[in-house]
Design a protein around this motif. Structure first.
Motif, PDB file in Angstrom:
ATOM      1  N   THR A   1     -84.355 -58.645 -89.381  1.00 43.90           N
ATOM      2  CA  THR A   1     -84.138 -58.331 -88.050  1.00 43.90           C
ATOM      3  C   THR A   1     -84.277 -56.985 -87.703  1.00 43.90           C
ATOM      4  N   CYS A   2     -84.796 -56.631 -86.622  1.00 42.79           N
ATOM      5  CA  CYS A   2     -84.397 -54.680 -86.242  1.00 42.79           C
ATOM      6  C   CYS A   2     -82.998 -54.600 -84.811  1.00 42.79           C
ATOM      7  N   VAL A   3     -82.682 -53.862 -85.149  1.00 45.16           N
ATOM      8  CA  VAL A   3     -81.926 -53.101 -84.009  1.00 45.16           C
ATOM      9  C   VAL A   3     -82.326 -53.775 -82.582  1.00 45.16           C
ATOM     10  N   PHE A   4     -83.018 -52.785 -82.858  1.00 47.91           N
ATOM     11  CA  PHE A   4     -83.528 -52.925 -81.088  1.00 47.91           C
ATOM     12  C   PHE A   4     -85.166 -53.164 -81.341  1.00 47.91           C
ATOM     13  N   PRO A   5     -86.006 -53.341 -80.610  1.00 46.45           N
ATOM     14  CA  PRO A   5     -87.251 -53.297 -80.407  1.00 46.45           C
ATOM     15  C   PRO A   5     -88.230 -52.281 -80.182  1.00 46.45           C
ATOM     16  N   SER A   6     -88.879 -52.330 -81.108  1.00 47.46           N
ATOM     17  CA  SER A   6     -89.014 -50.777 -81.300  1.00 47.46           C
ATOM     18  C   SER A   6     -90.826 -50.925 -80.557  1.00 47.46           C
ATOM     19  N   ILE A   7     -91.446 -49.515 -80.366  1.00 52.23           N
ATOM     20  CA  ILE A   7     -92.502 -49.345 -79.843  1.00 52.23           C
ATOM     21  C   ILE A   7     -93.284 -49.134 -81.547  1.00 52.23           C
ATOM     22  N   SER A   8     -93.108 -48.986 -82.523  1.00 53.39           N
ATOM     23  CA  SER A   8     -94.057 -48.567 -83.535  1.00 53.39           C
ATOM     24  C   SER A   8     -93.145 -49.239 -84.441  1.00 53.39           C
ATOM     25  N   PRO A   9     -94.188 -50.495 -85.335  1.00 48.85           N
ATOM     26  CA  PRO A   9     -93.360 -51.462 -86.026  1.00 48.85           C
ATOM     27  C   PRO A   9     -92.983 -50.532 -87.090  1.00 48.85           C
ATOM     28  N   LEU A  10     -92.988 -48.850 -87.736  1.00 51.28           N
ATOM     29  CA  LEU A  10     -92.502 -48.114 -88.194  1.00 51.28           C
ATOM     30  C   LEU A  10     -90.937 -47.370 -88.379  1.00 51.28           C
ATOM     31  N   ASP A  11     -90.696 -47.742 -86.934  1.00 49.09           N
ATOM     32  CA  ASP A  11     -89.705 -47.446 -86.430  1.00 49.09           C
ATOM     33  C   ASP A  11     -88.749 -48.580 -86.120  1.00 49.09           C
TER      34      ASP A  11
ATOM     35  N   ILE B   1     -85.473 -50.339 -87.769  1.00 49.00           N
ATOM     36  CA  ILE B   1     -84.449 -50.653 -88.536  1.00 49.00           C
ATOM     37  C   ILE B   1     -83.902 -52.195 -88.441  1.00 49.00           C
ATOM     38  N   LYS B   2     -85.081 -52.449 -89.959  1.00 52.19           N
ATOM     39  CA  LYS B   2     -84.998 -53.489 -90.216  1.00 52.19           C
ATOM     40  C   LYS B   2     -83.563 -53.976 -91.277  1.00 52.19           C
ATOM     41  N   TYR B   3     -83.399 -55.137 -90.961  1.00 51.93           N
ATOM     42  CA  TYR B   3     -81.796 -55.542 -91.788  1.00 51.93           C
ATOM     43  C   TYR B   3     -82.227 -56.794 -92.476  1.00 51.93           C
ATOM     44  N   PRO B   4     -82.207 -57.245 -93.646  1.00 49.96           N
ATOM     45  CA  PRO B   4     -81.702 -58.879 -93.999  1.00 49.96           C
ATOM     46  C   PRO B   4     -80.599 -59.391 -92.903  1.00 49.96           C
TER      47      PRO B   4
END
Length: 124
Positions: A24-34, A36-39
């Motif tokens: 899950t991403c903390v926030f939708p992101s502009i780059s797949p690299l940023d 911040i995903k956590y299980p």
């Protein structure tokens, strides 16, 4: 053997239900690299989601990425949303194994964040 005993033995032989874990991403992101995903443990009956939304206004284009758990009815769909002054077309892809929504599409443009900031400032 009684019917109750047979039922109990059958229940004991069934594998336990194991919850699905997805990124899950903390926030939708502009780059797949940023992202911040956590299980996270999904609620029963949900799958792992990887969503990509492309927003456009004239020549300006931005791509947003999201990862989460989702109901199966929202998988495999494409749709449109209007947000932040942009028309977004989104695509939802789902998978059903642990942490299967890890992969990112490396198509993000590195300058998207500064351009988005300038664009949003011009709207105010």
């Amino acid at each position: 053997m009684s019917r109750l005993h047979s039922t109990l033995i059958l229940l004991l032989l069934l594998p336990p239900v194991v919850p699905l874990f997805c990124y899950t991403c903390v926030f939708p992101s502009i780059s797949p690299l940023d992202c911040i995903k956590y299980p996270t443990k999904c609620p029963p009956g949900q799958l792992c989601l990887s969503s990509r939304a492309i927003g456009q206004r004239g020549e300006f284009q931005i791509v947003l990425y999201e990862k989460s758990c989702v109901l199966p009815s929202l998988c495999g769909i494409t749709g449109e949303k209007f947000a932040m002054g942009l028309n977004f077309t989104f695509t939802n892809d789902c998978c059903e194994t642990h942490l299967c929504n890890r992969a990112s599409t490396p198509t993000a443009v590195l300058w998207a964040m500064p351009v988005l900031s300038l664009f949003l400032l011009s709207l105010t």
